[in-house]
Write a protein that holds these residues in place. Structure first.
Motif, PDB file in Angstrom:
ATOM      1  N   ALA A   1       0.844  -1.203   0.000  1.00 55.63           N
ATOM      2  CA  ALA A   1       0.000   0.000   0.000  1.00 55.63           C
ATOM      3  C   ALA A   1       0.878   1.251   0.000  1.00 55.63           C
ATOM      4  O   ALA A   1       0.581   2.242  -0.678  1.00 55.63           O
ATOM      5  CB  ALA A   1      -0.927  -0.001   1.213  1.00 55.63           C
TER       6      ALA A   1
ATOM      7  N   ILE B   1      -2.633   9.689   1.366  1.00 60.26           N
ATOM      8  CA  ILE B   1      -2.185   8.296   1.470  1.00 60.26           C
ATOM      9  C   ILE B   1      -3.345   7.394   1.045  1.00 60.26           C
ATOM     10  O   ILE B   1      -4.503   7.807   1.094  1.00 60.26           O
ATOM     11  CB  ILE B   1      -1.666   7.930   2.886  1.00 60.26           C
ATOM     12  N   PRO B   2      -3.033   6.177   0.605  1.00 59.92           N
ATOM     13  CA  PRO B   2      -4.097   5.323   0.065  1.00 59.92           C
ATOM     14  C   PRO B   2      -5.199   5.035   1.082  1.00 59.92           C
ATOM     15  O   PRO B   2      -4.933   4.776   2.251  1.00 59.92           O
ATOM     16  CB  PRO B   2      -3.362   4.022  -0.304  1.00 59.92           C
ATOM     17  N   THR B   3      -6.439   5.103   0.601  1.00 66.30           N
ATOM     18  CA  THR B   3      -7.580   4.667   1.403  1.00 66.30           C
ATOM     19  C   THR B   3      -7.954   3.253   0.962  1.00 66.30           C
ATOM     20  O   THR B   3      -7.351   2.695   0.037  1.00 66.30           O
ATOM     21  CB  THR B   3      -8.811   5.572   1.170  1.00 66.30           C
ATOM     22  N   VAL B   4      -8.970   2.709   1.597  1.00 71.28           N
ATOM     23  CA  VAL B   4      -9.420   1.357   1.252  1.00 71.28           C
ATOM     24  C   VAL B   4      -9.971   1.319  -0.182  1.00 71.28           C
ATOM     25  O   VAL B   4     -10.012   0.259  -0.811  1.00 71.28           O
ATOM     26  CB  VAL B   4     -10.453   0.858   2.290  1.00 71.28           C
ATOM     27  N   LEU B   5     -10.372   2.479  -0.696  1.00 72.85           N
ATOM     28  CA  LEU B   5     -10.854   2.516  -2.087  1.00 72.85           C
ATOM     29  C   LEU B   5      -9.699   2.459  -3.079  1.00 72.85           C
ATOM     30  O   LEU B   5      -9.880   2.090  -4.236  1.00 72.85           O
ATOM     31  CB  LEU B   5     -11.661   3.797  -2.339  1.00 72.85           C
TER      32      LEU B   5
ATOM     33  N   MET C   1      -6.805   0.728  -2.539  1.00 73.67           N
ATOM     34  CA  MET C   1      -6.083  -0.546  -2.490  1.00 73.67           C
ATOM     35  C   MET C   1      -6.873  -1.648  -3.189  1.00 73.67           C
ATOM     36  O   MET C   1      -8.003  -1.936  -2.802  1.00 73.67           O
ATOM     37  CB  MET C   1      -5.829  -0.960  -1.035  1.00 73.67           C
ATOM     38  N   PRO C   2      -6.279  -2.249  -4.190  1.00 73.93           N
ATOM     39  CA  PRO C   2      -6.964  -3.331  -4.893  1.00 73.93           C
ATOM     40  C   PRO C   2      -6.793  -4.654  -4.142  1.00 73.93           C
ATOM     41  O   PRO C   2      -5.983  -4.743  -3.219  1.00 73.93           O
ATOM     42  CB  PRO C   2      -6.202  -3.388  -6.215  1.00 73.93           C
TER      43      PRO C   2
END
Lengths: 156, 769
Positions: free
Chosen positions: B676, B704-708, B710-711
């Motif tokens: 991530a 920073i990456p959200t849960v949306l 992250m694949p």
């Protein structure tokens, strides 16, 4: 000023609250409830999420005075005594915790999702958790934990 | 996941005690964390405590003409205001070079440099009082171009030795070799932030004898203790540190932040002082990942064998050295990647500038070159007209390979296999018919229904040195105690190793259960009353502190056998511990541990040191600098909206060799979380610095990456034990952060046909607007 709130079912009072203090500050520093976390102070990370009259909010964005006379439920109020709430259990079981700083806010958000949604799809889970940042886990195990808690609720 | 058998017999005991190594028992701190009861450093509270605050320079480069704190000190509720004149010991510290003032003296070298500190009754009183500190600056021209800082000797010197922190050259084979096919490129990488969620914080409590106890979040207690004690002018034993709950680290807690400041204020006021940074201050209060500019040239035969790599790389260290020397060392020694390259000429410069200080972050010094050489590998594959994965497999190093510094790889190095395994994984189905817009670039913003969206696949592979390098004696200390509590044998493990979220506390329990055959193991809080454990960085704690816990447990076991020998009057040979009992080699139970120990307490302290490494030759860069490597590979699948420049990572798969998975679930957690952070660097994360000033110090503007974002990930964990490490382990934490970034960048290039020489890739890079 004086602020009266019902926190986790208990009437609480905080004195000498400065007008600029947030609900988060009052919970953490005046009422001894440090479970809700301060990570961004801008409502971007969700670490401070609590229920306010049953609705999840970022407590860093709520002025303490706005909470006067209202009901707050924090991460400390999710468990029933020694018995963890199913969402807490599934986070522990699935290793959805690393540093754990985002965990309290995520738990309140996920608790709300599981309570109001039957059999949530992955897209629904992702949308619900999109306001909670986690820097350690990459979210995969958090998704697993929420799916498990939702499934357990179905079978309960 | 394959589960190789442990290398030697005591591990077989794991079968008799659950939760030993190879299993994935629950974290001992998990329940506290879900109940909101785990005490992070920002949660600490003390009767009568004060709040500390820091005045920071608004200028990246300035001379301090006047500094007057009297007005601030006169504010009601303010108890102390301190400047460099109040630092009783040496006002300078640093991890590698002693170049960083605890409080600025006559000059500030970066925006955010601490100038003064104060303590007050309420955080808001403290914040307001900071405005009453009177500082007059003479603003100076900032040095912001690292290439100029490296070569332009006419620039003002930021430090007495000049603006160069380290230069390293590596020469291998014929540095001027020629090749059939040549590709080159200039690559840039932006400044990434660790963005741990728990900002810097701690509580300093003065004692009655001029000493202080500091409770804090850090990665390395002893190095903090040494540096803090020196600034306080106290012997280390009067500055005792205890680890509190750590809200993530990722390298950002290796340098000091509030340690010296909180202790100074506590000792001056005689009261406990708590310091907690907010998010904005956190961006100024810790070091970041070095931005870099890298010039690469690769030569290959027309069949696709690498002939040479030539590279020049510039790392911007900012105002103070921090880990810049190590970044140059790692960056140059890992510069050609996990490939066989017979000829090379590599040069790396790490420099001072007036940009924010850069230091440790996950993947230290390997993230930058990996991005560059993996971009080059795709460019080379295109020039040769071959499959990018096949080109990597063809040139992959393996056990027995000689790396660019002449070091022979004497442990498994299954690089080609990692890439092959990724290549063999199924790809996600192509989009057909109606699609859920949430799966497209832009998601619920509803900016496309698929028109203008193209798909691409890309690979990234990395090599990362594990643990400390270039001759450092890297070690850890563990104390293990075995005694009977409530009729049961209980082991207690005590180290100074920092649990930062990675799960080290779980692992210490697992090792003790396995080695001592007892189910109940407690982990003592980490503090400085036990020997040094080194840092929770460089993917080293499982290896090094794990090794120390193993050694201490084995010493305890030996002491138990000696006791059994005396009590049972039979030779200790062949004894082992299993299921809370002492067992003979024929399986006969000789005695219960509880019965044997009675009131006796067996306690042993041991260290673990890894194999010796050696400095690089200053002229040729040759030398056996590294003790172990970690390898990981990613394959990314992306959808790109070429009209808006938006990217959706559709799938991110990873294959990594971990030697031996002591805790398979924790290994997956490291790979998922690391990936991530690599995704973040590829498409969104950058501290934007203009003229030395940070433009986005908040989570509103630093994304920073959200849960949306992250694949889903498919993860293939290989276990090829390293014969030189405890249990065969290989460091896990860093590699996946490193290889994810170029995999995504290469996938975006494959989708768009664009060169995209810089990460993070922004929408305007794709649309050209």
């Amino acid at each position: 000023m004086r602020v009266n709130v019902v926190v986790n079912g208990e009437k609480r009072q905080a004195d000498n609250v400065w007008e600029g203090e947030s609900l988060l500050y009052v919970l953490r520093e005046r009422l001894g409830l440090a479970g809700s976390k301060n990570a961004c102070e801008q409502g971007e990370c969700g670490s401070c999420t609590v229920y306010l009259d049953g609705v999840p909010v970022c407590s860093c964005l709520v002025a303490a005075g706005q909470a006067e006379g209202r009901e707050v439920r924090t991460v400390e109020g999710l468990a029933d005594g020694d018995r963890l709430d199913p969402i807490q259990e599934s986070f522990v079981e699935y290793g959805a915790i690393q540093c754990g700083f985002c965990t309290p806010g995520l738990l309140v958000t996920a608790h709300d999702l599981v309570a109001r949604t039957t059999d949530p799809s992955d897209a629904e889970i992702r949308e619900a958790l999109a306001g909670n940042l986690c820097r350690c886990t990459g979210y995969e195990k958090i998704l697993d934990a929420v799916r498990l808690a939702a499934a357990r609720k179905e079978n309960a | 996941m394959t589960r190789a058998a442990p290398a030697r017999s005591p591990q077989d005991l794991a079968g008799t005690v659950s939760g030993g190594i190879g299993a994935s028992p629950l974290r001992p701190d998990g329940t506290l964390k879900v109940r909101g009861e785990f005490a992070y450093s920002s949660d600490l509270w003390h009767e009568d405590m004060l709040w500390g605050a820091t005045l920071r320079s608004p200028h990246p480069h300035a001379r301090i003409v006047r500094l007057d704190v009297s007005r601030a000190l006169a504010q009601p509720g303010v108890h102390a205001v301190l400047t460099h004149e109040d630092v009783p010991g040496e006002n300078v510290y640093g991890l590698k070079y002693q170049d960083t003032p605890a409080l600025a003296e006559d000059r500030v070298r970066f925006q955010g440099e601490p100038v003064a500190i104060l303590a007050a009754d309420h955080p808001e009183i403290a914040r307001q009082a900071l405005k009453e500190i009177d500082v007059e600056y003479e603003v100076l021209e900032p040095i912001t171009d690292p290439e100029r800082a490296a070569h332009d000797t006419t620039l003002p010197k930021l430090h007495p030795g000049g603006n160069l922190v380290r230069y390293q050259r590596i020469l291998k084979g014929d540095p001027d070799a020629a090749a059939d096919v040549v590709v080159s490129g200039v690559y840039e990488i932006g400044m990434q932030d660790q963005a741990f969620l728990g900002p810097e914080s701690g509580l300093a409590v003065p004692d009655d004898e001029g000493g202080v106890d500091l409770y804090l979040a850090t990665q390395w207690l002893h190095v903090d203790q040494r540096q803090t004690a020196k600034a306080l002018g106290l012997p280390p034993e009067k500055v005792r540190l205890t680890l509190s709950g750590v809200g993530g680290a990722f390298g950002g807690r290796e340098d000091l932040s509030m340690q010296i400041h909180s202790c100074l204020l506590a000792l001056r006021t005689g009261r406990p002082v708590k310091m907690v940074y907010n998010r904005e201050e956190s961006f100024f209060g810790h070091v970041h990942r070095h931005p870099a500019k890298m010039y690469y040239e690769h030569g290959a035969t027309k069949d696709g064998d690498l002939v040479y790599v030539r590279a020049r790389m510039y790392f911007d260290g900012g105002a103070y050295a921090s880990k810049t020397p190590v970044v140059v060392g790692n960056g140059t020694t890992l510069s050609v990647g996990p490939y066989n390259v017979p000829n090379a000429k590599i040069e790396g410069w790490g420099v001072y500038s007036n940009n924010p200080t850069c230091g440790a972050m996950r993947g230290l010094g390997a993230v930058q070159p990996t991005y560059a050489y993996e971009s080059q590998m795709d460019k080379l594959a295109a020039a040769l007209g071959v499959d990018p994965a096949d080109l990597r497999i063809r040139n992959a190093m393996s056990e027995g390979s000689t790396n660019v510094t002449g070091q022979v790889v004497d442990f498994p190095a299954p690089v080609g296999e990692l890439v092959q395994r990724l290549k063999d994984m199924p790809l996600p189905p192509e989009r057909t018919g109606a699609v859920d817009i949430r799966d497209l670039p832009g998601g619920a913003s509803n900016v496309t229904h698929g028109e203008g969206v193209v798909r691409g696949v890309g690979y990234g592979v990395t090599i990362k040195n594990i643990s400390y390098a270039e001759g450092l004696d890297d070690y850890s200390t563990a104390r293990v105690r075995l005694q009977v509590i409530g009729g049961e044998p209980v082991a207690m493990v005590h180290t100074a190793a920092a649990e930062v979220g990675q799960g080290l506390v779980t692992l210490q329990q697992q090792i003790a259960r396995t080695e001592l055959g007892v189910p109940r193991v407690t982990v003592h809080p980490a503090d400085t009353s036990v020997g040094d454990a080194g840092s929770s960085s460089a993917s080293r704690q499982t290896y090094i502190t794990g090794g120390a816990v193993r050694n201490a447990c084995r010493a305890v076991a030996e002491a138990v056998y000696a006791l059994a020998e005396r009590r049972l009057v039979r030779p200790a040979t062949g004894m082992s511990l299993a299921g809370g009992k002492v067992v003979a080699d024929d399986g006969e139970v000789l005695t219960g541990l509880a019965e044997l120990l009675g009131d006796e307490v067996v306690e042993e302290t041991r260290e673990y040191h890894h194999r010796k490494t050696y400095p690089l030759d200053p002229e040729t860069g040759q030398g056996d600098a590294h003790v172990q490597y970690g390898f990981s590979a990613h394959r990314a699948v992306v959808d790109v909206d070429v009209e808006l420049g938006l990217v959706k990572v559709v799938q991110l798969d990873c294959a990594q060799d971990v030697g031996k998975a002591l805790n398979p679930d924790a290994v997956l957690g490291q790979i998922q979380g690391g990936s991530a952070q690599g995704l973040g660097l590829a498409v969104m994360e950058e501290i934007q610095v203009v003229d030395g000033k940070v433009r986005n110090p908040s989570f509103t503007d630093y994304l920073i990456p959200t849960v949306l974002d992250m694949p889903p990930m498919r993860i293939d964990v290989l276990e090829r034990p390293d014969p030189h490490s405890p249990y065969g382990v290989r460091g896990v934490g860093e590699p996946p952060t490193i290889s994810a970034t170029p995999a995504i960048a290469n996938a975006i290039r494959a989708a768009t046909g664009l060169e995209l020489p810089r990460v993070p890739i922004r929408p305007e890079h794709i649309t050209g607007t």
